[in-house]
Design a protein around this motif. Structure first.
Motif, PDB file in Angstrom:
ATOM      1  N   THR A  21      18.782   8.986  40.449  1.00 18.69           N
ATOM      2  CA  THR A  21      19.684   7.834  40.440  1.00 18.69           C
ATOM      3  C   THR A  21      20.097   7.471  39.016  1.00 18.69           C
ATOM      4  OG1 THR A  21      18.690   6.970  42.469  1.00 18.69           O
ATOM      5  CG2 THR A  21      19.924   5.417  41.099  1.00 18.69           C
ATOM      6  N   PHE A  22      19.131   7.516  38.102  1.00 19.86           N
ATOM      7  CA  PHE A  22      19.429   7.220  36.698  1.00 19.86           C
ATOM      8  C   PHE A  22      20.450   8.206  36.140  1.00 19.86           C
ATOM      9  CE2 PHE A  22      18.389   8.513  32.302  1.00 19.86           C
ATOM     10  CZ  PHE A  22      18.820   7.376  31.637  1.00 19.86           C
ATOM     11  N   LEU A  23      20.214   9.502  36.349  1.00 20.18           N
ATOM     12  CA  LEU A  23      21.135  10.515  35.822  1.00 20.18           C
ATOM     13  C   LEU A  23      22.522  10.381  36.449  1.00 20.18           C
ATOM     14  CD1 LEU A  23      18.820  13.669  35.756  1.00 20.18           C
ATOM     15  CD2 LEU A  23      19.630  12.338  33.796  1.00 20.18           C
ATOM     16  N   ALA A  24      22.554  10.166  37.761  1.00 16.09           N
ATOM     17  CA  ALA A  24      23.851  10.030  38.428  1.00 16.09           C
ATOM     18  C   ALA A  24      24.635   8.849  37.863  1.00 16.09           C
ATOM     19  CB  ALA A  24      23.649   9.862  39.935  1.00 16.09           C
ATOM     20  N   GLY A  25      23.951   7.738  37.622  1.00 19.21           N
ATOM     21  CA  GLY A  25      24.628   6.571  37.070  1.00 19.21           C
ATOM     22  C   GLY A  25      25.181   6.824  35.687  1.00 19.21           C
ATOM     23  N   GLU A  26      24.380   7.467  34.833  1.00 16.32           N
ATOM     24  CA  GLU A  26      24.834   7.760  33.472  1.00 16.32           C
ATOM     25  C   GLU A  26      26.016   8.727  33.483  1.00 16.32           C
ATOM     26  OE1 GLU A  26      23.859   6.558  30.540  1.00 16.32           O
ATOM     27  OE2 GLU A  26      22.391   5.199  31.429  1.00 16.32           O
ATOM     28  N   LEU A  27      25.935   9.754  34.319  1.00 11.41           N
ATOM     29  CA  LEU A  27      26.996  10.760  34.354  1.00 11.41           C
ATOM     30  C   LEU A  27      28.274  10.195  34.960  1.00 11.41           C
ATOM     31  CD1 LEU A  27      24.828  13.837  35.383  1.00 11.41           C
ATOM     32  CD2 LEU A  27      25.785  13.338  33.122  1.00 11.41           C
ATOM     33  N   ASN A  28      28.135   9.343  35.965  1.00 13.31           N
ATOM     34  CA  ASN A  28      29.327   8.694  36.526  1.00 13.31           C
ATOM     35  C   ASN A  28      30.025   7.842  35.476  1.00 13.31           C
ATOM     36  OD1 ASN A  28      29.622   9.548  39.257  1.00 13.31           O
ATOM     37  ND2 ASN A  28      27.822   8.342  39.819  1.00 13.31           N
ATOM     38  N   CYS A  29      29.229   7.151  34.662  1.00 15.18           N
ATOM     39  CA  CYS A  29      29.810   6.318  33.602  1.00 15.18           C
ATOM     40  C   CYS A  29      30.565   7.162  32.576  1.00 15.18           C
ATOM     41  CB  CYS A  29      28.712   5.514  32.904  1.00 15.18           C
ATOM     42  SG  CYS A  29      28.052   4.150  33.883  1.00 15.18           S
ATOM     43  N   GLU A  30      30.160   8.428  32.412  1.00 16.44           N
ATOM     44  CA  GLU A  30      30.830   9.330  31.476  1.00 16.44           C
ATOM     45  C   GLU A  30      32.060   9.984  32.080  1.00 16.44           C
ATOM     46  OE1 GLU A  30      30.031  10.061  28.172  1.00 16.44           O
ATOM     47  OE2 GLU A  30      28.772   8.291  28.401  1.00 16.44           O
ATOM     48  N   GLY A  31      32.337   9.707  33.356  1.00 19.20           N
ATOM     49  CA  GLY A  31      33.537  10.241  33.978  1.00 19.20           C
ATOM     50  C   GLY A  31      33.353  11.510  34.767  1.00 19.20           C
ATOM     51  N   TYR A  32      32.124  11.961  34.969  1.00 19.97           N
ATOM     52  CA  TYR A  32      31.880  13.178  35.732  1.00 19.97           C
ATOM     53  C   TYR A  32      31.847  12.877  37.230  1.00 19.97           C
ATOM     54  CZ  TYR A  32      30.288  15.121  31.257  1.00 19.97           C
ATOM     55  OH  TYR A  32      30.212  15.530  29.960  1.00 19.97           O
ATOM     56  N   GLY A  33      32.240  13.860  38.008  1.00 22.47           N
ATOM     57  CA  GLY A  33      31.991  13.812  39.438  1.00 22.47           C
ATOM     58  C   GLY A  33      30.584  14.313  39.675  1.00 22.47           C
ATOM     59  N   VAL A  34      29.773  13.580  40.430  1.00 26.08           N
ATOM     60  CA  VAL A  34      28.357  13.905  40.562  1.00 26.08           C
ATOM     61  C   VAL A  34      27.978  14.090  42.020  1.00 26.08           C
ATOM     62  CG1 VAL A  34      25.996  13.123  40.122  1.00 26.08           C
ATOM     63  CG2 VAL A  34      27.806  12.597  38.468  1.00 26.08           C
ATOM     64  N   SER A  35      27.278  15.193  42.294  1.00 28.99           N
ATOM     65  CA  SER A  35      26.637  15.417  43.586  1.00 28.99           C
ATOM     66  C   SER A  35      25.141  15.516  43.344  1.00 28.99           C
ATOM     67  CB  SER A  35      27.157  16.708  44.233  1.00 28.99           C
ATOM     68  OG  SER A  35      28.552  16.631  44.477  1.00 28.99           O
ATOM     69  N   GLU A  36      24.364  15.308  44.410  1.00 24.74           N
ATOM     70  CA  GLU A  36      22.910  15.292  44.254  1.00 24.74           C
ATOM     71  C   GLU A  36      22.240  16.147  45.324  1.00 24.74           C
ATOM     72  OE1 GLU A  36      21.323  11.305  44.063  1.00 24.74           O
ATOM     73  OE2 GLU A  36      23.229  10.528  43.298  1.00 24.74           O
ATOM     74  N   ALA A  37      21.116  16.726  44.945  1.00 30.56           N
ATOM     75  CA  ALA A  37      20.250  17.436  45.891  1.00 30.56           C
ATOM     76  C   ALA A  37      18.817  17.145  45.502  1.00 30.56           C
ATOM     77  CB  ALA A  37      20.524  18.934  45.861  1.00 30.56           C
ATOM     78  N   GLU A  38      17.942  16.982  46.497  1.00 26.98           N
ATOM     79  CA  GLU A  38      16.551  16.634  46.207  1.00 26.98           C
ATOM     80  C   GLU A  38      15.615  17.820  46.306  1.00 26.98           C
ATOM     81  OE1 GLU A  38      15.437  13.632  48.943  1.00 26.98           O
ATOM     82  OE2 GLU A  38      15.511  14.942  50.704  1.00 26.98           O
ATOM     83  N   ASP A  39      16.141  18.983  46.728  1.00 29.26           N
ATOM     84  CA  ASP A  39      15.296  20.171  46.801  1.00 29.26           C
ATOM     85  C   ASP A  39      16.154  21.420  46.604  1.00 29.26           C
ATOM     86  OD1 ASP A  39      16.624  20.588  49.240  1.00 29.26           O
ATOM     87  OD2 ASP A  39      14.995  19.690  50.404  1.00 29.26           O
ATOM     88  N   GLY A  40      15.483  22.558  46.529  1.00 30.13           N
ATOM     89  CA  GLY A  40      16.184  23.801  46.258  1.00 30.13           C
ATOM     90  C   GLY A  40      17.115  24.217  47.378  1.00 30.13           C
ATOM     91  N   GLN A  41      16.679  24.033  48.626  1.00 27.87           N
ATOM     92  CA  GLN A  41      17.527  24.418  49.753  1.00 27.87           C
ATOM     93  C   GLN A  41      18.841  23.641  49.735  1.00 27.87           C
ATOM     94  OE1 GLN A  41      16.773  26.921  51.852  1.00 27.87           O
ATOM     95  NE2 GLN A  41      18.817  26.682  52.718  1.00 27.87           N
ATOM     96  N   GLY A  42      18.742  22.335  49.475  1.00 31.55           N
ATOM     97  CA  GLY A  42      19.955  21.533  49.403  1.00 31.55           C
ATOM     98  C   GLY A  42      20.859  21.966  48.265  1.00 31.55           C
TER      99      GLY A  42
END
Length: 238
Positions: A21-42
């Protein structure tokens, strides 16, 4: 907002929800499009559509390790840049991460400023090569590189290179027959603001030699002790 960040799409693969959540928030603030996965399969499922420009990958995940994910990506021909997050600071662990196909790594805990700088550096390099429109072939002896398709051939055999390996090869190939100083290589391939261990240059030189210099063919990358490296044909390895 920097222009190069507006269209970049990043995938965060991290099982720690607070960190993700922290990384996604920082990267969104920098203008990046962000997707997330919590494991390798995802992560592997997400990467199948080819829409990701860079992966931020944690070494330790509940199903696959980051190293295993890198190996799977590279074995499938996926060259998406991978920046690995790790607590492992042993040289053997660094080499394992790079051998698996990671383009870079950053030790935990890290500063967000350093992470952002490394992301920008990787995206600039990737955008430069993807944007190349000159299809002219650069060649030296039986080695050739097509800068539009990124195809690399040695003695008519195709060679698969990571993004960093490809950048390093072009740096040397464009100056074939001339010595390229270590500092110039680091600046061109790793960027002006490179924060990493300079010994990584030697690691990547070994990667290139392993792929470009099979038994029976002349060596290509020569070491000029105390100065740097040069692309020049030598004697085949014994």
């Amino acid at each position: 907002m920097p222009a190069e960040t507006t269209q970049a799409r990043l995938l965060i693969v991290e099982d720690d929800q607070r960190m993700r959540t922290f990384l996604a928030g920082e990267l969104n603030c920098e203008g990046y499009g962000v997707s997330e996965a919590e494991d390798g399969q995802g992560a592997l499922m997400h990467l199948r559509d080819g829409s990701t420009d860079l992966v931020i990958l944690d070494w330790t995940l509940p199903d696959f390790s980051g190293v295993e994910i890198c190996r799977r990506l590279r074995s499938s021909g996926d060259i998406t840049p991978v920046l690995m997050l790790t607590c492992h600071d042993d040289v053997r662990d660094r080499v394992e991460a790079l051998d698996s196909g990671a383009d870079d790594y950053i030790l935990k805990p890290f500063s967000i400023e350093e992470l952002l700088a490394r992301i920008r550096a990787h995206l600039r390099r990737t955008a430069y090569w993807q944007g190349a429109v000159n299809a002219d072939e650069i060649s030296y002896g039986d080695l050739s590189v097509n800068t539009a398709t990124r195809e690399v051939l040695r003695a008519k055999a195709a060679i698969s290179l990571s993004v960093r390996e490809y950048d390093l090869l072009l740096c040397l190939l464009r100056r074939a027959g001339r010595v390229v100083e270590r500092e110039d290589i680091l600046r061109e391939v790793w960027g002006e603001n490179h924060f990493g261990d300079e010994n990584l240059l030697g690691v990547y030189i070994r990667y290139l030699r392993r792929k470009l210099e099979p038994d029976g063919l002349p060596t290509l990358i020569q070491t000029v002790r105390g100065v740097g490296f040069m692309l020049r044909e030598g004697e085949p390895r014994p």
